[in-house]
Design a protein around this motif. Sequence first.
Motif, short mmCIF file in Angstrom:
data_model
loop_
_atom_site.label_atom_id
_atom_site.label_comp_id
_atom_site.label_asym_id
_atom_site.label_seq_id
_atom_site.Cartn_x
_atom_site.Cartn_y
_atom_site.Cartn_z
N ARG A 36 38.54 -19.93 21.30
CA ARG A 36 39.59 -20.88 20.13
C ARG A 36 39.47 -21.81 19.42
N TRP A 37 38.19 -22.54 18.83
CA TRP A 37 37.61 -23.15 18.66
C TRP A 37 36.91 -22.74 17.35
N HIS A 38 36.42 -21.42 16.92
CA HIS A 38 36.13 -20.54 15.96
C HIS A 38 37.20 -20.05 15.46
N PHE A 39 38.05 -19.94 16.12
CA PHE A 39 39.60 -19.67 15.63
C PHE A 39 40.01 -20.41 14.64
N TRP A 69 32.47 -27.78 9.49
CA TRP A 69 33.47 -27.13 10.06
C TRP A 69 32.60 -26.10 9.77
N THR A 70 32.21 -25.18 9.25
CA THR A 70 31.65 -24.15 8.77
C THR A 70 30.20 -23.76 9.72
N GLY A 127 28.13 -21.21 14.00
CA GLY A 127 27.68 -21.47 15.91
C GLY A 127 28.77 -20.97 16.69
N THR A 128 29.82 -21.25 16.63
CA THR A 128 30.65 -20.28 17.91
C THR A 128 30.39 -18.92 17.49
N VAL A 139 23.86 -12.96 7.55
CA VAL A 139 24.30 -14.27 6.62
C VAL A 139 24.90 -15.07 6.62
N GLY A 140 24.80 -15.59 8.68
CA GLY A 140 24.89 -16.84 9.22
C GLY A 140 24.48 -17.77 8.93
#
Length: 453
Positions: A25-28, A163-164, A169-170, A208-209
């Motif tokens: 949900r928070w990744h979204f 937020w990135t 992380g998520t 890439v993260g």
Amino acid sequence: MSDATMDATSRPRAAASDLYRAVWRWHFYAGLLVLPFLITLSLTGAAYLFRDEIDAIVHADIKRVAVQEGETLRPEQLVASALTSVPGRAVKYTDPPAADLSAEVTVASDSGQRMAVYVNPYEGNVLGARPDRSTVMWTVRYLHSLRYFGPVARGIIEIVGGWTILLVGTGIFLWWPRGQQGGVVSVRGQPRRRIFWRDTHAVPGIFVGSFIVFLAITGLPWSQVWGGKVNEWANGSNFGYPSGVRVDVPMSGQKLTDQAQTSWSLEQAQIPETTPPAPEATPIGLDAAVARLEGLGLHPGYAVVLPSSPTGVYSGSVYPDDLSQQRVVHLDQYDGKPLVDMSYADYGPGGRWLEFGINTHMGQQFGLANQILLLAVCAGTILLAVSAALMWWKRRPSRSLGVPPMPQDPRVFRGLLAILIVGGILFPLTGASLLVMLALDMGLRRLRKPSLA
């Protein structure tokens, strides 16, 4: 199997499912907020990696010259030629960084506009003039930093950066292998299937993260709150000058960044003043100042800000790709003695690490390899954004935003909220935006039926 045994088995599964839902949900939400910015930052950042090459092509008529044998003209001659073309007061002279490039003279013109005049260093003819910092790559740089949108944009940079980091992380948590076959380092299915876009999003994302997090952190020094506070910390109490380097001279109150391009760690650096001269004293002139700066070993491509008052100084600065060659020297305009002479080696450990990160962020530190690697990262970031959009489009319910479902047990949010709180403390503006998002999420859940949350 007894009911007790079934409950003992199902509870961990339910808890794991709830945690997955909460993270998803928070990744979204993180993606919804930052992906449009990441696409813009990736496009402009990819272009800016090759700023010198692109500017040399787009502005070849004013940037490039034919290399000639013999000595180049003196700086004062080049400045005089520039002032003939654009009347006004010369405020900065920029040495050609290579034998096939023009010299640049910045003029505060009589019309009130600050102009960049490009002069052939061999013949002295003016190749062209345009408003200062108006080349294609300066435009791209301002778009990348959101400078065109005013001071609020620096706050947006911090929010997007925070937020990135949350997004990556998520994303790692969601990618983490849980016994599935495929989708870890390989892509399953065909483009028409949602699983193909899930894997296209997850697999490149895990590679890439880490680079995205690096770019986010090294981009934060230009943010409003976090960047401002870190800048104060890095500069200490000497207005940007490293401890033990600044000599006891009067300070003008003018900042180096207002006069010439400078490194991030010296954006708050003040320009010193020349001690009020004797009535018969005369300035040494630009030619002598340049000779003195070159004698001190400034790297080619340096800029010299000319004194604008009887107590002004000649400020020479250069920020080449090689960090060790960064240098700022302020000369007394009457006797040519250095009032301040600082280089990268004079920065404290924090300043050196910050400048190293920024230099790498800009594609400078490791030459062409640095540029190509970050170009691939920018392309990968755009792929992540596009695949995320397509994946969402394929799974979204009709007439709904398609927010991932709420966990059945809201208590699972406690650990996640603790992480969000810590992140909010480290990045204040991101923390404030998290609170806003939490409030909106709670409001939406109350408006909808529990079964649809």
